[in-house]
Design an enzyme around this catalytic site. Sequence first.
Site, mmCIF file in Angstrom:
data_model
loop_
_atom_site.group_PDB
_atom_site.id
_atom_site.type_symbol
_atom_site.label_atom_id
_atom_site.label_comp_id
_atom_site.label_asym_id
_atom_site.label_seq_id
_atom_site.Cartn_x
_atom_site.Cartn_y
_atom_site.Cartn_z
ATOM 1 N N GLY A 292 -50.964 -54.017 81.897
ATOM 2 C CA GLY A 292 -50.983 -54.017 80.436
ATOM 3 C C GLY A 292 -49.834 -54.775 79.788
ATOM 4 N N SER A 293 -49.303 -55.804 80.485
ATOM 5 C CA SER A 293 -48.196 -56.524 79.849
ATOM 6 C C SER A 293 -48.703 -57.336 78.647
ATOM 7 C CB SER A 293 -47.465 -57.416 80.855
ATOM 8 O OG SER A 293 -48.273 -58.496 81.248
ATOM 9 N N ASN A 294 -49.958 -57.804 78.700
ATOM 10 C CA ASN A 294 -50.514 -58.497 77.527
ATOM 11 C C ASN A 294 -50.744 -57.520 76.375
ATOM 12 O OD1 ASN A 294 -51.128 -61.478 77.800
ATOM 13 N ND2 ASN A 294 -51.792 -60.690 79.786
ATOM 14 N N LEU B 153 -66.958 -56.667 84.516
ATOM 15 C CA LEU B 153 -67.856 -57.499 83.719
ATOM 16 C C LEU B 153 -68.295 -56.682 82.496
ATOM 17 C CD1 LEU B 153 -69.139 -60.298 84.026
ATOM 18 C CD2 LEU B 153 -71.141 -59.180 85.022
ATOM 19 N N ASN C 76 -61.198 -62.962 75.787
ATOM 20 C CA ASN C 76 -60.547 -62.651 77.061
ATOM 21 C C ASN C 76 -59.398 -63.630 77.262
ATOM 22 O OD1 ASN C 76 -60.217 -61.618 79.776
ATOM 23 N ND2 ASN C 76 -61.282 -63.457 80.513
ATOM 24 N N HIS D 270 -57.153 -65.556 80.216
ATOM 25 C CA HIS D 270 -57.241 -65.886 81.633
ATOM 26 C C HIS D 270 -56.069 -66.803 82.003
ATOM 27 C CE1 HIS D 270 -59.169 -66.470 85.502
ATOM 28 N NE2 HIS D 270 -58.844 -67.745 85.403
ATOM 29 N N ASP E 58 -65.146 -64.951 82.997
ATOM 30 C CA ASP E 58 -64.327 -66.122 82.633
ATOM 31 C C ASP E 58 -65.139 -67.312 82.130
ATOM 32 O OD1 ASP E 58 -62.162 -64.630 83.533
ATOM 33 O OD2 ASP E 58 -62.317 -65.416 85.566
ATOM 34 N N GLU F 193 -49.052 -66.440 78.376
ATOM 35 C CA GLU F 193 -50.115 -65.512 77.933
ATOM 36 C C GLU F 193 -49.588 -64.595 76.831
ATOM 37 O OE1 GLU F 193 -52.583 -63.398 80.786
ATOM 38 O OE2 GLU F 193 -51.722 -64.598 82.394
#
Length: 396
Positions: free
Chosen positions: A196-198, A272, A287, A289, A330, A359
Amino acid sequence: MLTDRAAFLDRDGTLVRDPGYLSRASDVALLPGVAEAIRRLNQAGIRVIVVTNQSGIGRGYYSEEGFRAVQAEIDRQLECDGARIDATYFCPHDPTVHKCDCRKPGLELYRRAAADQSVDTAGSWFVGDRVSDVEPAHALGGHGLLLAGRDGTFDEPLPPGCQRVEHLSEAVDRILRGGVVAEAPYRVAVLVSGSGSNLQALIDRFADASAKPSVNICRVISSRSGNRALDRAHEAGIPTAVVPQGETADWLGAELSASGAQLVVLAGYMRLVPRELVEAWRGRIINVHPALLPAFGGQGMFGRRVHEAVLEAGVRVTGVTVHLVDEEYDRGPVVAQWPVPVLEDDDAARLAARVLEVEHRLLPAVVAAVADGSCVLGPDGARWTRPLTPDDVFRQ
Ligand code: GAR
């Protein structure tokens, strides 16, 4: 649960000039200030629903296809200004031969729209240039705003629960600021699986509720229990949920609707997204990536493996992609990308760390741009009304 509020807007004479039985796309002319007014409603998370009487169809003046062509032209002109109508409902009947309850001020179209769009009519607004546009507010418990500035001759008594305004911009001022409702923060749900760093980058970026744009992370949903991402959400006081074993589209759909989210962000979500949910939320799920898609993505391409593949391929540049989610891992239209150079002495861990740093900058910058309207997402992709600059990304 009915969570959304809507502005039910009349069309002819309210959004576009009314030549009488408007039937040709080439005659469509938005009224001044309309695109901006609708964009402000979009940004405040208020559903924009057009309800229009089109007796010209029943009278045989034009066909349903003709009506749809006009509607498509209105949508196109609005889209050029970053504004969006969420749904349109119309009554095609000729009132001289067909007594229906869908012709305004009948309530059927409003009730249908409210059910389709999960809208609470009691918290909604009914806006138009005729009494029949605002009268339904009373029966459905909402607020009516009559645009009476067109010719200045309006002298009929106002229906109960209605106010008089000059034009659509003033109606939107009333809706957003005039004590009817405060401009609400943009609501974002975040789906996670791991560290969960994003998510943390999003929490930090939008911690100051008074900063613009104001974004509320309204729910964190995790595919697994007991991970660091859930701890981060708890520490920030964000409501959380864990996808129950075996649950898929229905549970997730209900959870997202109940959260009132306007945008869903996959931040390291390793499942998914169910097909039905992609359908229902197309253009509203993004999303992040850790590579420049379409390269180095797809099933199994996550974590270390992405960066190992990048090094193995010998490319000089990798980066970060934020994209709209479709039915495959993706894939889906790219919203934004940022490059990261591959250095001579990189190993997968070093490269991963530098990409992750980007990111943490790019994802919040994209969410801010969506919230403030400079990036307009739709089912077919993203449209930027102003380019994303290095300042947007790195000086937040
Ligand atoms: C991030 O690197 C994100 O790009 C990646 O998972 C990581 C999650 O890290 N997502 C994908 O690979 C999607 N295919 P985080 O949990 O610390 O934010």
